[in-house]
Scaffold this active site. Sequence first.
Site, mmCIF file in Angstrom:
data_model
loop_
_atom_site.group_PDB
_atom_site.id
_atom_site.type_symbol
_atom_site.label_atom_id
_atom_site.label_comp_id
_atom_site.label_asym_id
_atom_site.label_seq_id
_atom_site.Cartn_x
_atom_site.Cartn_y
_atom_site.Cartn_z
ATOM 1 N N LYS A 16 0.858 -1.181 0.000
ATOM 2 C CA LYS A 16 0.000 0.000 0.000
ATOM 3 C C LYS A 16 0.894 1.231 0.000
ATOM 4 O O LYS A 16 1.682 1.451 0.917
ATOM 5 C CB LYS A 16 -0.911 0.017 1.214
ATOM 6 C CG LYS A 16 -1.775 1.278 1.238
ATOM 7 C CD LYS A 16 -2.887 1.189 2.233
ATOM 8 C CE LYS A 16 -3.686 2.480 2.237
ATOM 9 N NZ LYS A 16 -4.794 2.443 3.172
ATOM 10 N N LYS A 75 0.830 10.207 5.321
ATOM 11 C CA LYS A 75 0.920 8.856 5.877
ATOM 12 C C LYS A 75 2.245 8.199 5.497
ATOM 13 O O LYS A 75 2.355 6.982 5.444
ATOM 14 C CB LYS A 75 -0.284 8.032 5.395
ATOM 15 C CG LYS A 75 -1.631 8.636 5.808
ATOM 16 C CD LYS A 75 -2.803 7.694 5.563
ATOM 17 C CE LYS A 75 -4.110 8.291 6.091
ATOM 18 N NZ LYS A 75 -5.245 7.359 5.955
ATOM 19 N N LYS A 120 -2.036 -1.587 -3.937
ATOM 20 C CA LYS A 120 -2.911 -0.412 -3.941
ATOM 21 C C LYS A 120 -2.080 0.849 -3.993
ATOM 22 O O LYS A 120 -1.138 0.964 -3.200
ATOM 23 C CB LYS A 120 -3.731 -0.457 -2.650
ATOM 24 C CG LYS A 120 -4.585 0.748 -2.386
ATOM 25 C CD LYS A 120 -5.245 0.592 -1.049
ATOM 26 C CE LYS A 120 -6.057 1.813 -0.736
ATOM 27 N NZ LYS A 120 -6.650 1.736 0.575
HETATM 28 C C1 PBG Z 1 -7.381 3.865 4.827
HETATM 29 C C2 PBG Z 1 -7.830 3.565 3.445
HETATM 30 C C3 PBG Z 1 -7.658 4.421 2.366
HETATM 31 C C4 PBG Z 1 -8.245 3.805 1.269
HETATM 32 C C5 PBG Z 1 -8.764 2.578 1.700
HETATM 33 N N1 PBG Z 1 -8.490 2.441 3.067
HETATM 34 C C6 PBG Z 1 -7.098 5.772 2.278
HETATM 35 C C7 PBG Z 1 -5.867 6.109 2.934
HETATM 36 O O1 PBG Z 1 -4.973 5.274 3.143
HETATM 37 O O2 PBG Z 1 -5.753 7.276 3.269
HETATM 38 C C8 PBG Z 1 -8.282 4.406 -0.100
HETATM 39 C C9 PBG Z 1 -9.162 3.768 -1.099
HETATM 40 C C10 PBG Z 1 -9.453 4.611 -2.275
HETATM 41 O O3 PBG Z 1 -8.838 5.665 -2.525
HETATM 42 O O4 PBG Z 1 -10.368 4.227 -3.010
HETATM 43 N N2 PBG Z 1 -7.218 2.825 5.685
#
Ligand code: PBG
Length: 335
Positions: free
Chosen positions: A202, A226, A257
């Site tokens: 991620k 983050k 992701k």
């Molecule tokens: C946070 C989370 C995020 C997404 C899914 N879970 C955003 C982030 O990490 O700030 C993003 C999913 C998307 O943009 O469709 N746990």
Amino acid sequence: MIQSGLFPVTRLRRMRTDEFSRRLKREFSLTVDDLIYPVFVLEDNNAVEPITSMPGIERQGLTALLKTAEKCMAYDIPAIALFPVITSQLKTIDAAEAYNPEGLVPRTVREIKARFPQLGIITDVALDPYTSHGQDGLINEKGYVLNDETVTVLCKQALTHAEAGADIVAPSDMMDGRVKLIRDELDRSNYILTKILSYSAKYASSFYGPFRDAVGSKRNLGNADKKTYQMDPANSNEALHEAGQDILEGADMIMVKPGLPYLDIISKLKSEFNMPIFAYQVSGEFAQLKAASQNGWISEKECVLETLLSFKRAGSDAILSYYALTAAKWLREAK
Ligand code: PBG
């Protein structure tokens, strides 16, 4: 490797001449079996709210959500992924609402499972919807996200979801060691069949913007980022390292992701590990496709299906996409 001879013996266009030979040569395909539909859940049962940066996608209270779940069943979509929109009064510094057994996610899981037991339910394990500061974990006085303290809370959250009937818990927080400790916690309570989908690769991406609008964490996060826990978009080795750890810790599936900007990562993970690899076509990717389509600049259906197919070609076994329901309709119409 034996290659065919050169032109004019070899003419690659020969196999492209007819539809039948194109079909026979085709290597990858997208089917409804590959799709997971993410949904945003509201506290108020009767509420439905549009999301400005994600045209056509709504935050839904239970009544609308059950209709959506029914549509997913009708189109044979294997699973949905729940993302709660928590009211600001319930957001705290310690994210205690994250493991409230009567909280929005457990309540929603129970309601959906009661009506549609065959529909797979994936829940997000991370604290960002529940923290007053919008980070995925607990912070110290300097704002640094604390790893081990956060994991303790994530374990409670995952257990709460499993108790409610979630089929798959999906830690998206990027803390170290959370897969192992969540697996231990679930097993201790005999949830040995609850699966873990680990967001392993991620990235600290800017493509999450519309999602943060949708769940309302953008304002809480302010100017913070983050980067101390999500991965640097410049890195590739780290994705393999991280995924390897998560697999050893007991992940059943691993996620990459965002999706499209990281097809190389999907491909590497698939060739390195004999594991189910999922991709998340995130909110910013959806917004790009939608905006260009609405302007008449690209053809929506063809571009979306081509993009989803590219995830398959790269090596994804399944794809989380805000287009899942629409794509399922298109795939059915094409039959
Ligand atoms: C946070 C989370 C995020 C997404 C899914 N879970 C955003 C982030 O990490 O700030 C993003 C999913 C998307 O943009 O469709 N746990």
